[in-house]
Design a protein around this motif. Sequence first.
Motif, mmCIF file in Angstrom:
data_model
loop_
_atom_site.group_PDB
_atom_site.id
_atom_site.type_symbol
_atom_site.label_atom_id
_atom_site.label_comp_id
_atom_site.label_asym_id
_atom_site.label_seq_id
_atom_site.Cartn_x
_atom_site.Cartn_y
_atom_site.Cartn_z
ATOM 1 N N GLU A 52 -1.625 -5.630 -17.769
ATOM 2 C CA GLU A 52 -2.037 -4.231 -17.611
ATOM 3 C C GLU A 52 -1.306 -3.584 -16.435
ATOM 4 O OE1 GLU A 52 -6.069 -1.536 -16.737
ATOM 5 O OE2 GLU A 52 -6.188 -3.722 -16.830
ATOM 6 N N PHE A 53 -0.858 -2.366 -16.644
ATOM 7 C CA PHE A 53 -0.182 -1.610 -15.588
ATOM 8 C C PHE A 53 -1.252 -0.842 -14.809
ATOM 9 C CE2 PHE A 53 3.241 1.827 -14.619
ATOM 10 C CZ PHE A 53 3.492 1.241 -13.398
ATOM 11 N N THR A 54 -1.846 -1.518 -13.843
ATOM 12 C CA THR A 54 -2.968 -0.956 -13.100
ATOM 13 C C THR A 54 -2.493 0.047 -12.048
ATOM 14 O OG1 THR A 54 -2.924 -2.647 -11.371
ATOM 15 C CG2 THR A 54 -4.198 -3.154 -13.375
ATOM 16 N N PRO A 55 -3.381 0.924 -11.577
ATOM 17 C CA PRO A 55 -3.001 1.848 -10.502
ATOM 18 C C PRO A 55 -2.518 1.126 -9.245
ATOM 19 C CG PRO A 55 -5.046 2.568 -11.526
ATOM 20 C CD PRO A 55 -4.737 1.215 -12.101
ATOM 21 N N GLU A 56 -3.091 -0.037 -8.967
ATOM 22 C CA GLU A 56 -2.661 -0.797 -7.786
ATOM 23 C C GLU A 56 -1.224 -1.275 -7.935
ATOM 24 O OE1 GLU A 56 -6.920 -0.484 -8.020
ATOM 25 O OE2 GLU A 56 -5.482 -1.316 -9.478
ATOM 26 N N LEU A 57 -0.883 -1.784 -9.121
ATOM 27 C CA LEU A 57 0.488 -2.223 -9.373
ATOM 28 C C LEU A 57 1.451 -1.037 -9.364
ATOM 29 C CD1 LEU A 57 -0.120 -4.853 -12.211
ATOM 30 C CD2 LEU A 57 0.443 -5.315 -9.818
ATOM 31 N N GLU A 58 1.007 0.060 -9.929
ATOM 32 C CA GLU A 58 1.834 1.260 -9.938
ATOM 33 C C GLU A 58 2.174 1.709 -8.526
ATOM 34 O OE1 GLU A 58 1.776 5.539 -12.195
ATOM 35 O OE2 GLU A 58 -0.068 4.905 -11.191
ATOM 36 N N GLN A 59 1.193 1.695 -7.632
ATOM 37 C CA GLN A 59 1.424 2.124 -6.264
ATOM 38 C C GLN A 59 2.400 1.202 -5.548
ATOM 39 O OE1 GLN A 59 0.609 4.957 -4.845
ATOM 40 N NE2 GLN A 59 1.687 4.329 -2.972
ATOM 41 N N LYS A 60 2.274 -0.092 -5.764
ATOM 42 C CA LYS A 60 3.212 -1.040 -5.151
ATOM 43 C C LYS A 60 4.628 -0.821 -5.666
ATOM 44 C CE LYS A 60 -0.177 -4.695 -4.255
ATOM 45 N NZ LYS A 60 -0.598 -6.093 -4.568
ATOM 46 N N GLN A 61 4.754 -0.508 -6.949
ATOM 47 C CA GLN A 61 6.078 -0.245 -7.512
ATOM 48 C C GLN A 61 6.676 1.028 -6.932
ATOM 49 O OE1 GLN A 61 6.693 1.164 -11.684
ATOM 50 N NE2 GLN A 61 7.638 -0.856 -11.974
ATOM 51 N N ILE A 62 5.849 2.056 -6.778
ATOM 52 C CA ILE A 62 6.303 3.311 -6.171
ATOM 53 C C ILE A 62 6.855 3.048 -4.770
ATOM 54 C CG2 ILE A 62 5.504 5.506 -5.213
ATOM 55 C CD1 ILE A 62 3.504 5.625 -7.571
ATOM 56 N N GLU A 63 6.129 2.269 -3.984
ATOM 57 C CA GLU A 63 6.543 1.997 -2.606
ATOM 58 C C GLU A 63 7.843 1.205 -2.567
ATOM 59 O OE1 GLU A 63 3.111 0.053 -1.063
ATOM 60 O OE2 GLU A 63 1.891 1.887 -1.007
ATOM 61 N N LYS A 64 8.013 0.265 -3.496
ATOM 62 C CA LYS A 64 9.257 -0.519 -3.522
ATOM 63 C C LYS A 64 10.444 0.354 -3.907
ATOM 64 C CE LYS A 64 8.690 -4.746 -2.193
ATOM 65 N NZ LYS A 64 9.459 -5.297 -1.041
ATOM 66 N N TYR A 65 10.281 1.158 -4.947
ATOM 67 C CA TYR A 65 11.368 2.043 -5.350
ATOM 68 C C TYR A 65 11.742 3.000 -4.217
ATOM 69 C CZ TYR A 65 12.450 1.142 -10.287
ATOM 70 O OH TYR A 65 12.917 0.606 -11.458
ATOM 71 N N ASP A 66 10.756 3.518 -3.533
ATOM 72 C CA ASP A 66 11.002 4.420 -2.414
ATOM 73 C C ASP A 66 11.839 3.727 -1.344
ATOM 74 O OD1 ASP A 66 10.754 6.722 -0.768
ATOM 75 O OD2 ASP A 66 9.047 5.823 0.253
ATOM 76 N N MET A 67 11.471 2.511 -1.000
ATOM 77 C CA MET A 67 12.202 1.765 0.017
ATOM 78 C C MET A 67 13.621 1.438 -0.440
ATOM 79 S SD MET A 67 13.364 -1.551 0.855
ATOM 80 C CE MET A 67 12.247 -2.840 0.235
ATOM 81 N N PHE A 68 13.761 0.962 -1.673
ATOM 82 C CA PHE A 68 15.090 0.605 -2.165
ATOM 83 C C PHE A 68 16.036 1.795 -2.098
ATOM 84 C CE2 PHE A 68 12.994 -2.782 -5.078
ATOM 85 C CZ PHE A 68 13.021 -3.709 -4.049
ATOM 86 N N PHE A 69 15.581 2.950 -2.557
ATOM 87 C CA PHE A 69 16.483 4.095 -2.588
ATOM 88 C C PHE A 69 16.723 4.696 -1.211
ATOM 89 C CE2 PHE A 69 16.341 3.713 -7.088
ATOM 90 C CZ PHE A 69 17.504 4.324 -7.518
ATOM 91 N N GLU A 70 15.801 4.537 -0.318
ATOM 92 C CA GLU A 70 16.076 4.944 1.058
ATOM 93 C C GLU A 70 17.225 4.116 1.631
ATOM 94 O OE1 GLU A 70 13.913 5.318 5.445
ATOM 95 O OE2 GLU A 70 12.731 4.723 3.697
ATOM 96 N N VAL A 71 17.202 2.812 1.361
ATOM 97 C CA VAL A 71 18.290 1.947 1.807
ATOM 98 C C VAL A 71 19.589 2.329 1.106
ATOM 99 C CG1 VAL A 71 19.155 -0.424 1.887
ATOM 100 C CG2 VAL A 71 16.739 0.044 2.380
ATOM 101 N N PHE A 72 19.525 2.539 -0.206
ATOM 102 C CA PHE A 72 20.735 2.901 -0.940
ATOM 103 C C PHE A 72 21.383 4.149 -0.343
ATOM 104 C CE2 PHE A 72 18.736 1.099 -5.121
ATOM 105 C CZ PHE A 72 18.866 -0.179 -4.619
#
Length: 381
Positions: A303-323
């Motif tokens: 299940e794609f839970t809100p908790e998992l969604e939030q963690k994914q959002i934070e990771k994508y944000d960090m990755f692209f900041e580095v990029f």
Amino acid sequence: MKRKIIHAGFWLFGILAFIGCKNNSESNEQDSSPSSVSESKQEKGLKDYYSDYFPMGVAVAPNSFEGESKDLILKHFNSMTPENVMKMGVIHPEMDRYNWEPADKIANFARENNMKLRGHALVWHQQTGGWIFEAENGNGKVSKEVLLQRMKSHIDSVVKRYKGTIYAWDVVNEAIADDSTQFLRKSDWYTIAGEDFIIKAFEYAREADPEAKLYYNDYNAIIPEKRDRIYKLLKMLVDRNVPIDGVGIQGHWSIYGPSEEELRKAIDMYSSLGLDVQITELDVSLYPWEKEQRELKPGESDEFTPELEQKQIEKYDMFFEVFRDYKDVLTGVTFWNISDRATWLDRYPVAGRKNYPLLFDENFEPKKAYWEVVEFEKEND
């Protein structure tokens, strides 16, 4: 708002000018309304937000150019990578037979739509078509000399066919061993030809297309122990003047890693060799890394839970900041598949477990993670 004025005296001109100014003011107020700004942002694609940074790419198949997926590709991406159809086993299934049609369809689409195209992958230990390692008499493996000759013939044929269309090739893919006690993977390429198979692959590719950028591509390239062995290989190639232009970091990551420190360290190390860096196969899984394929366990949730969604959002944000911080050495970011509707992570490593690793959902709509990735532009809109 522009109006054509018919001269009928200054009073008429004044009235019309007043009306025109008022309408212009109302029009400007309407254009700056929240709904209009939102519509304007919707018109921009991922490639537009990152036009000052690096090309935005996506892995595609020949059937990707239909319906909604085609529209999404054209709106959001300006670079593509064939996911499978240029791998040796698909494009060259038998010694004397090539299967050009699927790859040609992707190359034609790239040319017709002025999109950059990466080639993937010339030399890999998987999806090779076993014929390349087999002696013609059926008695065991070929000699090193024969293997290198067959490799050259394959690279010549494929690279020259797409010369001028493909701007970069993943020449050698995943040659580093998974076992941290070893250096190079004990593939048939290595056991027959040693490290020369890597060197010669780059030399043959340069001969076939002197203008193409040549990359070494691998996964887990951020993990320190494998990163160090990849660096060792790349430094060896650079020191020997092997014609290599860059390293592809397969971004098969997850909400559990890598860390920002690990990502920055890896990009620093690879770029210190004078090589371009690309993120070649980006997705952010909801699950921890696993290498071996298995079945879904009883009671195991996908299940794609809100908790998992939030963690994914934070990771994508960090990755692209580095990029963005490394835009001077990062020459491309490519997502591995178009949307959550269909991703290779639905099949691997756990068969039958749904994953949601990309920026677009199963309906091809931008996810919250998408808006986080482009949020840096908001203050400039």
